[in-house]
Motif scaffolding. Sequence first.
Motif, PDB file in Angstrom:
ATOM      1  N   VAL A 187       0.821  -1.295  -0.040  1.00 33.06           N
ATOM      2  CA  VAL A 187       0.066   0.027   0.073  1.00 33.06           C
ATOM      3  C   VAL A 187       0.819   1.089   0.104  1.00 33.06           C
ATOM      4  O   VAL A 187       1.541   1.596   1.123  1.00 33.06           O
ATOM      5  N   GLY A 188       0.929   2.049  -1.133  1.00 37.13           N
ATOM      6  CA  GLY A 188       1.816   3.031  -1.174  1.00 37.13           C
ATOM      7  C   GLY A 188       3.253   2.570  -2.005  1.00 37.13           C
ATOM      8  O   GLY A 188       3.169   1.627  -2.686  1.00 37.13           O
ATOM      9  N   LYS A 189       4.022   3.541  -1.749  1.00 33.12           N
ATOM     10  CA  LYS A 189       5.469   3.476  -2.291  1.00 33.12           C
ATOM     11  C   LYS A 189       6.523   2.561  -1.695  1.00 33.12           C
ATOM     12  O   LYS A 189       6.377   2.405  -0.370  1.00 33.12           O
ATOM     13  N   ILE A 190       7.303   1.947  -2.476  1.00 37.64           N
ATOM     14  CA  ILE A 190       8.399   1.324  -2.155  1.00 37.64           C
ATOM     15  C   ILE A 190       9.743   2.430  -2.290  1.00 37.64           C
ATOM     16  O   ILE A 190       9.760   2.726  -3.637  1.00 37.64           O
ATOM     17  N   ILE A 191      10.600   2.619  -1.607  1.00 37.16           N
ATOM     18  CA  ILE A 191      11.791   3.271  -1.775  1.00 37.16           C
ATOM     19  C   ILE A 191      13.043   2.692  -1.720  1.00 37.16           C
ATOM     20  O   ILE A 191      13.154   2.055  -0.678  1.00 37.16           O
ATOM     21  N   LEU A 192      14.115   3.143  -2.447  1.00 36.51           N
ATOM     22  CA  LEU A 192      15.523   2.618  -2.220  1.00 36.51           C
ATOM     23  C   LEU A 192      16.235   3.871  -1.768  1.00 36.51           C
ATOM     24  O   LEU A 192      16.063   4.975  -2.043  1.00 36.51           O
ATOM     25  N   THR A 193      17.160   3.529  -0.719  1.00 33.52           N
ATOM     26  CA  THR A 193      18.039   4.476  -0.080  1.00 33.52           C
ATOM     27  C   THR A 193      19.495   4.403  -0.593  1.00 33.52           C
ATOM     28  O   THR A 193      19.845   3.172  -0.600  1.00 33.52           O
ATOM     29  N   SER A 194      20.262   5.591  -0.949  1.00 34.21           N
ATOM     30  CA  SER A 194      21.409   5.231  -1.065  1.00 34.21           C
ATOM     31  C   SER A 194      22.197   6.387  -0.399  1.00 34.21           C
ATOM     32  O   SER A 194      21.594   7.727  -0.372  1.00 34.21           O
TER      33      SER A 194
END
Length: 328
Positions: free
Chosen positions: A318-325
């Motif tokens: 539900v909603g967004k998946i985020i990748l972090t760098s």
Amino acid sequence: MTAAIRFTRPGPPSVLRLVPVEHRAPGPGDVLIAVEAAGVNNADLLERRGHYPVPADAPPGLGLECAGTITAVGREVRDRQVGDRVCALLAGGGYAEEVVVPAGQVLPVPRGLTMIEAASFPEVACTVYANLAMLAGLRRGQSVLVHGAGGGIGSFAIQWAAAIGATVITTAGSRAKVDAAYALGAHTAIDYRTGDFVTATLDATNGRGVDAVLDVVGADYLQRNLRCLAPDGHLVIIGGSATRTPLDLGELMVRRASVSATMLRGRPKAQKAEIVAGVIRDVLPLIEAGRIRPVIDSVFPLAQAGRAHELLESGRTVGKIILTSGAV
């Protein structure tokens, strides 16, 4: 050298690898962003599988939105400077430690948002605004049917439409997603696995139908979407199956309805800049006022992009998946 997610052949999420890539300098009208977070979208899944028409001039790699800090600007850029905290609409390349993007596609990070939150909205906000505000002309007092309440676009579209004073009807694939849709501001939410969204939409509008439909399903929903439209209504198709399907022109003419099918990624830079300017003017104030909030499902390190794709493909989000760098 820097690093980015790449794949050498289409395939499952396991083909994604974090590899060294050459540093790129910004062109005259570009900025270079040190990426701290990047959004994951369904278009990325299609591209990884080899089923997405990538524009010829797109940067290499996946990723259509990011947030970070500007580290260099081109000689023609006047309204952005090194050190600015920004998010951006990309034509590709966001799954990386740095990305070059035209300055006209850059937005300030809204006040009160983290970099992770800021990375969740450029692509979805521009998609929703371009199609519902600019194309369909949705406004206060009208109604809209939004398919896919649990997705990034759906969860944003529900909030934006409710924030401008439109009545929102939406579809979702589980009871949990139906509940989430109501929490985001939907007036009516329909579990499409157990109910008929055409009947529910007409019931919710006293038989009139909706002024706009935002569709991510495509061919399979075409005829049913038309039956949901009010007189002078507008169906906007932004994703899903693009297979050949009959279109009932008589249905369109009786309703004085219109149908548009659009993609954001391949638009000319000038069109994207116009959309981004509209989002900055009309949508960012709603985000900063808390009337639209980022909906984040999960966060993964950049190197685990494959796991992020697996989760999005599961249909449980539900909603967004985020990748972090970097340091977020």
